[in-house]
Write a protein that holds these residues in place. Structure first.
Motif, PDB file in Angstrom:
ATOM      1  N   ALA A 109       0.833  -1.201   0.000  1.00  0.00           N
ATOM      2  CA  ALA A 109       0.000   0.000   0.000  1.00  0.00           C
ATOM      3  C   ALA A 109       0.869   1.252   0.000  1.00  0.00           C
ATOM      4  CB  ALA A 109      -0.918  -0.004   1.216  1.00  0.00           C
ATOM      5  N   SER A 123      -6.200   2.063  -6.017  1.00  0.00           N
ATOM      6  CA  SER A 123      -7.254   1.057  -5.904  1.00  0.00           C
ATOM      7  C   SER A 123      -6.770  -0.117  -5.055  1.00  0.00           C
ATOM      8  CB  SER A 123      -7.658   0.550  -7.283  1.00  0.00           C
ATOM      9  OG  SER A 123      -6.674  -0.295  -7.810  1.00  0.00           O
ATOM     10  N   THR A 124      -7.700  -0.724  -4.371  1.00  0.00           N
ATOM     11  CA  THR A 124      -7.325  -1.889  -3.569  1.00  0.00           C
ATOM     12  C   THR A 124      -6.773  -2.995  -4.465  1.00  0.00           C
ATOM     13  OG1 THR A 124      -9.586  -2.719  -3.705  1.00  0.00           O
ATOM     14  CG2 THR A 124      -9.004  -1.397  -1.778  1.00  0.00           C
ATOM     15  N   ILE A 137      -3.170  -2.232  -4.977  1.00  0.00           N
ATOM     16  CA  ILE A 137      -2.445  -2.445  -3.725  1.00  0.00           C
ATOM     17  C   ILE A 137      -2.189  -3.924  -3.503  1.00  0.00           C
ATOM     18  CG2 ILE A 137      -2.658  -2.305  -1.221  1.00  0.00           C
ATOM     19  CD1 ILE A 137      -4.203   0.333  -1.668  1.00  0.00           C
ATOM     20  N   SER A 138      -3.247  -4.721  -3.607  1.00  0.00           N
ATOM     21  CA  SER A 138      -3.071  -6.142  -3.329  1.00  0.00           C
ATOM     22  C   SER A 138      -2.140  -6.774  -4.356  1.00  0.00           C
ATOM     23  CB  SER A 138      -4.417  -6.847  -3.288  1.00  0.00           C
ATOM     24  OG  SER A 138      -5.179  -6.536  -4.424  1.00  0.00           O
ATOM     25  N   GLY A 171      -6.970  -9.801  -3.971  1.00  0.00           N
ATOM     26  CA  GLY A 171      -7.747  -8.640  -3.557  1.00  0.00           C
ATOM     27  C   GLY A 171      -8.639  -8.911  -2.368  1.00  0.00           C
ATOM     28  N   LEU A 226      -6.940  -9.054   1.339  1.00  0.00           N
ATOM     29  CA  LEU A 226      -6.719  -7.785   2.031  1.00  0.00           C
ATOM     30  C   LEU A 226      -7.737  -7.574   3.137  1.00  0.00           C
ATOM     31  CD1 LEU A 226      -5.935  -4.578   0.032  1.00  0.00           C
ATOM     32  CD2 LEU A 226      -7.479  -4.487   1.964  1.00  0.00           C
ATOM     33  N   TYR A 227      -8.963  -8.019   2.878  1.00  0.00           N
ATOM     34  CA  TYR A 227     -10.050  -7.751   3.831  1.00  0.00           C
ATOM     35  C   TYR A 227     -10.035  -8.684   5.026  1.00  0.00           C
ATOM     36  CZ  TYR A 227     -11.822  -4.308   0.703  1.00  0.00           C
ATOM     37  OH  TYR A 227     -11.929  -3.173  -0.055  1.00  0.00           O
ATOM     38  N   THR A 256     -11.450  -2.361   6.011  1.00  0.00           N
ATOM     39  CA  THR A 256     -11.873  -1.502   4.925  1.00  0.00           C
ATOM     40  C   THR A 256     -10.662  -0.759   4.380  1.00  0.00           C
ATOM     41  OG1 THR A 256     -13.586   0.089   4.386  1.00  0.00           O
ATOM     42  CG2 THR A 256     -12.273   0.505   6.333  1.00  0.00           C
ATOM     43  N   LYS A 257     -10.809  -0.188   3.218  1.00  0.00           N
ATOM     44  CA  LYS A 257      -9.691   0.550   2.673  1.00  0.00           C
ATOM     45  C   LYS A 257      -9.293   1.692   3.622  1.00  0.00           C
ATOM     46  CE  LYS A 257      -8.315   3.316  -1.339  1.00  0.00           C
ATOM     47  NZ  LYS A 257      -8.815   4.138  -2.458  1.00  0.00           N
ATOM     48  N   LEU A 302      -7.168   0.411   6.314  1.00  0.00           N
ATOM     49  CA  LEU A 302      -5.782   0.247   5.853  1.00  0.00           C
ATOM     50  C   LEU A 302      -5.066   1.591   5.830  1.00  0.00           C
ATOM     51  CD1 LEU A 302      -3.406  -1.134   4.424  1.00  0.00           C
ATOM     52  CD2 LEU A 302      -4.701  -1.022   2.296  1.00  0.00           C
TER      53      LEU A 302
END
Lengths: 208, 208, 208, 208
Positions: free
Chosen positions: D29, D42-43, D46-47, D54, D57-58, D63-64, D67
């Motif tokens: 990130a 965007s996530t 990042i992932s 993707g 990550l959660y 949540t974004k 993070l």
DNA sequence: TATGAATGAGGCTTCATTCAT
DNA sequence: TATGAATGAAGCCTCATTCAT
């Protein structure tokens, strides 16, 4: 850096499921494209007709144009298969007659005719489409040419005609008749008669 | 017609101006439609190409569709005129040969071919377009049929063929060859040869 | 081909109206950008805040990025004007003190501070923004340097310091204090004191 | 801490793995956020950069925004550590000089500068970020203030200055210089000179 | 836990068309 | 008439997030 472990982590990829979805979307697209044309069709309508969310479409096709190109290639493959099916006919003339009859049966053909015409029209606008069509046309001519060659061996078709030229001419004729199915004032029978007459001439078959 | 007496009529000049503007817009539209197709072409691009403001277009055409329909009719009238021009040829065969040659000359024809194909494709989607095409097709068949009839009288074409059927068949052939001009792997000469062969057969002319 | 007649046809362009609308939109954008940042702000929210339809925005700015760049340049021009206003102060020290006071008055400054910071942050991401900032920075340093030079002539500032270096340093200080206004635990008075102390040192002014 | 006795605790290894993954994601990130900013990142990107799916990550961040907040806190902890590292320097002046030099070394600093600026900008928009920054700022001022206090004891810094005020001022200066690194027309040496001059003044050190 | 699949909401932009001058 | 200005309705696509395996 990548910790991807292909062995047993996460959900495995189900190739069949993916292929099925792809087809599902392409089929939905086929209907909408035939009805509206490539540009007037919206991705929303396509995904609705395919029973898929609008976003999901983009996991199978990078872009609407990508979907169009994929559909075009699939359709051209189908056209080629149609020609190859001539191999199964008793005689070349019989086979082409069957094809002709199918061509003028309005209800089933209408959708595929609209699509074929849309593709032809697009060939004037996108060089990529033209190139794809060119490749397909070559295969179609070669395939039909070979079939005509076999008919020469069996004596059905005289040896002096050029198989490739005859093939190209026949394919053009098919598109010519197909292109007016939506509005022609000519009856299906009369169309078929005209079509058969042309093919007979192109192949120098004996008059029936 | 409208230039007979400028002092008499209130505004014949304006009427001419209107007609001229209309043509100006239609001509702009022709270029854009040929390049992009009916649906991908924007009225903004059309009016720009016509040298007219975007709003002005709507004083000559109620709607984009109206413009499309007008252009279609104008184009079909042109197609009919092409057929009528056969009356000026020495013989039917000569005339059709000339037409065929013009057909395969790529640069000039390309735009009009793209447009013709776009119109044919649209016939599958809008019944109104199909109806218009049907009317035009009837006129074309009748006109070409009459020309063929004259050739029968002059002995160029045998009496036993059906003039209307032959006419319909020939027109379909023309569209068939035209539809693939953008991508065909066949040389212009070979295309012409195939075309001539079909016409010769349709009319039962003597081989050249 | 173009029939444009600039004399009296159509609605004339009202440059003032256009400029006013542009400003109206930029002002709306300023509010939203300050509140959300460039990327989180939507064009819909901007046009709503500007009292304009979403589509209308695109008759004044080609793209959201274009709007952002325009706003950045307008803001940088304002920053430069702020520096130029030092020319109107009795003494350099008085002028800078006034600027400093204005800097720490939270309510009015908050929006412009947020925006300035957003712009600085964007300079790390878009080279175009960096280039614009570089040009503005040079003008600011030159302008402030010239003002300091005048203060040298009047004896307020010693001759031995480098005017440009001092100018650059002062501007950096301003941004430094500004960047923490949203969260600093330091009182406005203490911030001002620190700020004045730094400026005094940078210019080697006499302690007050 | 969690590695004391693998046999005793049920899943210390898993806890470590979790922490490692968390860091892995945060590091990914960091790169993307520095390059694009919080909102434009965007996530998915990042992932991807973190080498993680993707969805995964959660399982580490709700949540974004979560993070983002976590990354902010980690970064602020790093900033504090940088200040604490001054304790290891021979003298306060030496330490700050080293910090300053590091500050203006473009390649390594660029990413962390972009991030710091993004965080500062976000403080104007989310009160939660502002609160976090406030807490961190207080710790930084206190820590740096204590270090300055020690320098007073050792005689390096005069007793009469306010340690906290000096600390706050210095930190603001650092951010001020950092904020323009992407576009400043000033050479690294000149920046360093200006920086040192300000610190020297803030601490009333002897001129070098 | 970790991944592939899926989706509702929303973002930027274009378009055909109308309004005002 | 002819043009510049304005806009509601879409259109394509992306995103953060959840679900299923």
């Amino acid at each position: 850096m990548s910790t991807m472990n292909p062995s047993r982590l996460g959900r495995p990829v189900d190739a069949d499921r993916r292929a099925a979805r792809r087809r599902q979307i392409i089929n939905g697209a086929r209907g909408v494209f035939a009805r509206k044309g490539f540009h007037a069709a919206s991705t929303a309508e396509i995904s609705a007709e395919a029973g898929v969310s609008g976003a999901n479409l983009y996991q199978y096709f990078a872009t609407k144009d990508d979907l169009i190109m994929s559909l075009i290639e699939e359709n051209l493959a189908g056209d080629l298969a149609l020609i190859e099916s001539l191999n199964d006919a008793k005689s070349l003339k019989q086979g082409i007659m069957s094809l002709g009859k199918a061509l003028f049966e309005t209800p089933p053909g209408r959708q595929s005719h609209a699509l074929r015409l849309e593709i032809l029209a697009e060939s004037f606008r996108q060089e990529e489409v033209a190139a794809t069509l060119r490749r397909a046309e070559i295969r179609m001519i070669d395939t039909l040419g070979a079939i005509i060659g076999k008919a020469q061996v069996s004596g059905e078709v005289p040896d002096e005609i050029s198989t490739l030229q005859a093939a190209a001419t026949i394919i053009a004729c098919v598109d010519g008749f197909m292109s007016r199915i939506a509005f022609t004032p000519i009856s299906a029978e009369a169309q078929l008669a005209g079509f058969v007459m042309l093919i007979t001439a192109a192949l120098r078959l004996q008059q029936s």
